[in-house]
Motif scaffolding. Sequence first.
Motif, PDB file in Angstrom:
ATOM      1  N   UNK A 233     -13.922 113.296   4.098  1.00  0.00           N
ATOM      2  CA  UNK A 233     -13.943 112.076   3.308  1.00  0.00           C
ATOM      3  C   UNK A 233     -14.792 112.271   2.056  1.00  0.00           C
ATOM      4  N   UNK A 234     -14.228 111.898   0.922  1.00  0.00           N
ATOM      5  CA  UNK A 234     -14.867 112.023  -0.378  1.00  0.00           C
ATOM      6  C   UNK A 234     -14.963 110.635  -1.003  1.00  0.00           C
ATOM      7  N   UNK A 235     -15.901 110.477  -1.928  1.00  0.00           N
ATOM      8  CA  UNK A 235     -16.007 109.250  -2.701  1.00  0.00           C
ATOM      9  C   UNK A 235     -16.082 109.598  -4.170  1.00  0.00           C
ATOM     10  N   UNK A 236     -15.413 108.793  -4.988  1.00  0.00           N
ATOM     11  CA  UNK A 236     -15.405 108.992  -6.430  1.00  0.00           C
ATOM     12  C   UNK A 236     -15.596 107.638  -7.092  1.00  0.00           C
ATOM     13  N   UNK A 237     -16.162 107.635  -8.298  1.00  0.00           N
ATOM     14  CA  UNK A 237     -16.519 106.386  -8.954  1.00  0.00           C
ATOM     15  C   UNK A 237     -15.775 106.251 -10.287  1.00  0.00           C
ATOM     16  N   UNK A 238     -15.434 105.030 -10.628  1.00  0.00           N
ATOM     17  CA  UNK A 238     -14.660 104.772 -11.840  1.00  0.00           C
ATOM     18  C   UNK A 238     -15.459 105.118 -13.093  1.00  0.00           C
ATOM     19  N   UNK A 239     -14.776 105.713 -14.062  1.00  0.00           N
ATOM     20  CA  UNK A 239     -15.424 105.979 -15.351  1.00  0.00           C
ATOM     21  C   UNK A 239     -15.175 104.844 -16.336  1.00  0.00           C
ATOM     22  N   UNK A 240     -14.490 103.780 -15.857  1.00  0.00           N
ATOM     23  CA  UNK A 240     -14.211 102.634 -16.715  1.00  0.00           C
ATOM     24  C   UNK A 240     -13.016 102.802 -17.615  1.00  0.00           C
ATOM     25  N   UNK A 241     -12.377 103.984 -17.570  1.00  0.00           N
ATOM     26  CA  UNK A 241     -11.228 104.252 -18.445  1.00  0.00           C
ATOM     27  C   UNK A 241     -10.017 104.732 -17.643  1.00  0.00           C
ATOM     28  N   UNK A 242     -10.013 104.467 -16.360  1.00  0.00           N
ATOM     29  CA  UNK A 242      -8.877 104.868 -15.535  1.00  0.00           C
ATOM     30  C   UNK A 242      -9.062 106.179 -14.789  1.00  0.00           C
ATOM     31  N   UNK A 243     -10.165 106.878 -15.064  1.00  0.00           N
ATOM     32  CA  UNK A 243     -10.456 108.133 -14.377  1.00  0.00           C
ATOM     33  C   UNK A 243     -11.505 107.936 -13.304  1.00  0.00           C
ATOM     34  N   UNK A 245     -14.857 109.856 -11.433  1.00  0.00           N
ATOM     35  CA  UNK A 245     -15.839 110.907 -11.664  1.00  0.00           C
ATOM     36  C   UNK A 245     -16.925 110.872 -10.585  1.00  0.00           C
ATOM     37  N   UNK A 246     -17.883 111.783 -10.742  1.00  0.00           N
ATOM     38  CA  UNK A 246     -19.017 111.882  -9.794  1.00  0.00           C
ATOM     39  C   UNK A 246     -18.547 111.977  -8.351  1.00  0.00           C
ATOM     40  N   UNK A 247     -17.458 112.705  -8.163  1.00  0.00           N
ATOM     41  CA  UNK A 247     -16.877 112.853  -6.828  1.00  0.00           C
ATOM     42  C   UNK A 247     -17.807 113.663  -5.938  1.00  0.00           C
ATOM     43  N   UNK A 248     -17.997 113.188  -4.720  1.00  0.00           N
ATOM     44  CA  UNK A 248     -18.865 113.899  -3.786  1.00  0.00           C
ATOM     45  C   UNK A 248     -18.345 113.698  -2.365  1.00  0.00           C
ATOM     46  N   UNK A 249     -18.735 114.605  -1.505  1.00  0.00           N
ATOM     47  CA  UNK A 249     -18.411 114.505  -0.085  1.00  0.00           C
ATOM     48  C   UNK A 249     -19.375 113.526   0.569  1.00  0.00           C
ATOM     49  N   UNK A 250     -18.852 112.642   1.408  1.00  0.00           N
ATOM     50  CA  UNK A 250     -19.732 111.748   2.152  1.00  0.00           C
ATOM     51  C   UNK A 250     -20.602 112.557   3.110  1.00  0.00           C
ATOM     52  N   UNK A 251     -21.698 111.981   3.536  1.00  0.00           N
ATOM     53  CA  UNK A 251     -22.709 112.742   4.257  1.00  0.00           C
ATOM     54  C   UNK A 251     -22.190 113.351   5.563  1.00  0.00           C
ATOM     55  N   UNK A 252     -22.948 114.311   6.089  1.00  0.00           N
ATOM     56  CA  UNK A 252     -22.512 115.076   7.262  1.00  0.00           C
ATOM     57  C   UNK A 252     -22.512 114.274   8.558  1.00  0.00           C
ATOM     58  N   UNK A 253     -23.148 113.125   8.549  1.00  0.00           N
ATOM     59  CA  UNK A 253     -23.055 112.253   9.727  1.00  0.00           C
ATOM     60  C   UNK A 253     -21.656 111.658   9.830  1.00  0.00           C
ATOM     61  N   UNK A 254     -21.013 111.488   8.673  1.00  0.00           N
ATOM     62  CA  UNK A 254     -19.636 110.990   8.629  1.00  0.00           C
ATOM     63  C   UNK A 254     -18.648 112.143   8.740  1.00  0.00           C
ATOM     64  N   UNK A 255     -18.861 113.174   7.936  1.00  0.00           N
ATOM     65  CA  UNK A 255     -17.955 114.326   7.919  1.00  0.00           C
ATOM     66  C   UNK A 255     -18.428 115.387   8.900  1.00  0.00           C
ATOM     67  N   UNK A 256     -17.701 115.543  10.000  1.00  0.00           N
ATOM     68  CA  UNK A 256     -18.084 116.597  10.936  1.00  0.00           C
ATOM     69  C   UNK A 256     -16.887 117.297  11.574  1.00  0.00           C
ATOM     70  N   UNK A 294     -22.778 104.054  -1.525  1.00  0.00           N
ATOM     71  CA  UNK A 294     -22.255 103.393  -2.717  1.00  0.00           C
ATOM     72  C   UNK A 294     -23.326 103.256  -3.798  1.00  0.00           C
ATOM     73  N   UNK A 295     -24.592 103.211  -3.402  1.00  0.00           N
ATOM     74  CA  UNK A 295     -25.677 103.069  -4.371  1.00  0.00           C
ATOM     75  C   UNK A 295     -26.096 104.394  -4.982  1.00  0.00           C
ATOM     76  N   UNK A 296     -25.685 105.504  -4.362  1.00  0.00           N
ATOM     77  CA  UNK A 296     -26.118 106.823  -4.828  1.00  0.00           C
ATOM     78  C   UNK A 296     -25.152 107.426  -5.830  1.00  0.00           C
ATOM     79  N   UNK A 297     -24.565 106.596  -6.664  1.00  0.00           N
ATOM     80  CA  UNK A 297     -23.621 107.077  -7.666  1.00  0.00           C
ATOM     81  C   UNK A 297     -24.397 107.810  -8.787  1.00  0.00           C
TER      82      UNK A 297
END
Length: 297
Positions: A233-243, A245-256, A294-297
């Motif tokens: 599971x990955x999370x990515x955040x809007x750049x405000x222009x349709x793209x 960014x700042x994509x990252x893997x969710x923490x290892x407690x979730x991804x195992x 969600x706050x660690x963007x």
Amino acid sequence: MNKLKIILLVTIVFLSCRNENDTTKMQFLTDKIPNNIPFEFKQDVVPENKLIHKGIFSPNLKEYYYTISDTNFKKFDVFVIKKDNGNWTEPKKVFFNSKYNEHGMSFSPDGNSIYFSSTRPTNVKGTLETWHIWKSDNVNGEWKEPVFVDIPNLRDKLVSHPTITNSGTLYFHTSNIDYSEMDIYHSKKVNGKFENAEKTSISMNSKTGKCTPYVSPNEDYLIFASIGNQLDLMISFSDGRGGWINTKKLNNKINNIGQGNPYVTPDNKFLFYTTGEHLEKNWRVNWVDIESELKNN
């Protein structure tokens, strides 16, 4: 005096947290609420020798919808349980379930429409017999007959796992009919019809495939599964222009051990997702407090 103020402050915070936890327990009819350590949700609804694939709530949190299949992935059905006087009802197949396969359901943010994937025939010329998107609208408290969501440039593709935003933009994954070249696309609704889909621009270090998207109603973040040796599971955040960014893997407690099918509650607090080892097929829906991610963007 200062010591007394500190004691009063700690007491107020404690009581506030306890009241919040009690309210949350009532919302989900559970006796335990997760923090940043995920654990399973309602695994008792999964029949023996069956697999659970996805779990979501209606926006008012009064109904829980989930997908069940056989272990050979031949038949997919969607079930629902509802709150009734502080208890969950017995599982029933949802109104849109058919003799075909149904999966990948999600509600519109206002709860008045439900989108889902189905293999039922579209009866549209040039559309392949595979997974496509359907929707049903709730009119005056009654769910209407599902209709095919026609995305013109994807009639010859597999299209699945829709999620729609406040702006009316529909996100989903699509692939060739053999599941190759799977990625996330989106389509905008114009004059009542969805336009040709475009590939969603997600900034990532790798070029892995992507699937099972969840997009927040305001389109400020996107959670999806990247396709590698396992699903992460990955999370990515809007750049405000349709793209995205700042994509990252969710923490290892979730991804195992392999994850997919993300869904987040309307308050942006809890992530629900499917996890399990593919060969072992010990699948379950987990839930976890997602606010810190969600706050660690």
